[in-house]
Design an enzyme around this catalytic site. Structure first.
Site, PDB file in Angstrom:
ATOM      1  N   LYS A   5      90.614 -15.485 -37.082  1.00  0.00           N
ATOM      2  CA  LYS A   5      90.673 -14.001 -37.412  1.00  0.00           C
ATOM      3  C   LYS A   5      90.094 -13.239 -36.242  1.00  0.00           C
ATOM      4  CE  LYS A   5      89.181 -10.974 -41.242  1.00  0.00           C
ATOM      5  NZ  LYS A   5      88.241 -10.944 -42.507  1.00  0.00           N
ATOM      6  N   GLY A  47      85.359 -12.236 -50.014  1.00  0.00           N
ATOM      7  CA  GLY A  47      86.166 -12.805 -48.793  1.00  0.00           C
ATOM      8  C   GLY A  47      86.583 -11.842 -48.014  1.00  0.00           C
ATOM      9  N   CYS A  48      87.598 -12.298 -47.227  1.00  0.00           N
ATOM     10  CA  CYS A  48      88.356 -11.338 -45.961  1.00  0.00           C
ATOM     11  C   CYS A  48      88.681 -10.040 -46.660  1.00  0.00           C
ATOM     12  CB  CYS A  48      89.496 -11.892 -45.527  1.00  0.00           C
ATOM     13  SG  CYS A  48      90.504 -11.109 -44.753  1.00  0.00           S
ATOM     14  N   PHE A  49      88.190  -8.920 -46.085  1.00  0.00           N
ATOM     15  CA  PHE A  49      88.525  -7.735 -46.654  1.00  0.00           C
ATOM     16  C   PHE A  49      90.037  -7.141 -46.356  1.00  0.00           C
ATOM     17  CE2 PHE A  49      85.687  -5.613 -42.963  1.00  0.00           C
ATOM     18  CZ  PHE A  49      86.644  -6.064 -42.214  1.00  0.00           C
TER      19      PHE A  49
END
Length: 216
Positions: A5, A47-49
């Site tokens: 990421k 978690g991942c926005f």
């Protein structure tokens, strides 16, 4: 994974910095925690926005969701700094919604239907305290709703492991860099999006019993 990421977004960050004559990213990125008239705001870390933002924006009654950072002590954090796991911040979305259409209680249900609240400092392939599960509240009423939801789910058979979701007052929210906003919409074929974000969204749609906007 976090490394993937970070690498996938580093190019975006470099491009933005190169276009910024001051080279300042994340400066004065605090968002006022005041909702527009007739609206309300709520914050969730799950978690991942990129994923969380996309999920909440699909819910009927939600006007928009902003990717950012909350729960820590560092003022005006940047994405790179948050990923060092030294700021105390978690990737968070600030949700703007119409309380006459969707309630805070229903958004809490969206929260629990869209991620695994039993994995401490981890969500899917992403690991670290910045990916921890946090229910933020601004009022005693919201705190009670969140507490009751955690208690109810903990006493059910919904999850096989204990809930590790934190309950915290929303003291500040910092808007993430612009390349993170609506990332899935702008980058539907990005590797992380295809491998993690989209499958997570599809899983949410199957689990969630509420109303979603047309097109989702």
């Amino acid at each position: 994974m976090k490394l993937v990421k970070i690498l996938s977004t580093s190019i975006f960050a470099l491009l933005i910095i190169s276009c910024n004559t001051n080279g300042q990213v994340g400066k004065n990125n605090a968002v006022k925690l005041v909702a527009p008239k007739g609206k309300a705001i709520a914050a969730f870390a799950s978690g991942c926005f990129w994923c969380s933002e996309h999920i909440f924006e699909a819910v009927v009654g939600v006007d928009s969701a902003v990717s950012g950072y909350a729960g820590g002590t560092t003022v005006n954090p940047t994405y790179e700094l948050v990923n060092t796991e030294t700021t105390g911040h978690a990737e968070t979305v600030l949700v703007y919604y119409n309380p006459t259409i969707v309630s805070y209680e229903e958004l809490v249900e969206v929260f629990f239907s869209s991620h695994d609240p039993t994995t401490p400092n981890q969500q899917g392939p992403d690991r670290g305290s910045s990916y921890r599960s946090v229910l933020f509240y601004q009022t005693d009423a919201e705190k009670n709703i969140a507490m009751n939801a955690i208690k109810k789910i903990s006493n059910s058979n919904r999850f096989s492991k204990p809930i590790v979701t934190e309950l915290a007052a929303l003291k500040a929210f910092y808007r993430a860099e612009e390349y993170h906003q609506d990332f899935i919409e702008h980058n539907p074929n990005q590797a992380y999006v295809r491998a993690v974000s989209i499958p997570r969204f599809e899983k949410f749609k199957k689990a969630y019993k509420g109303k979603l906007k047309k097109g989702y």
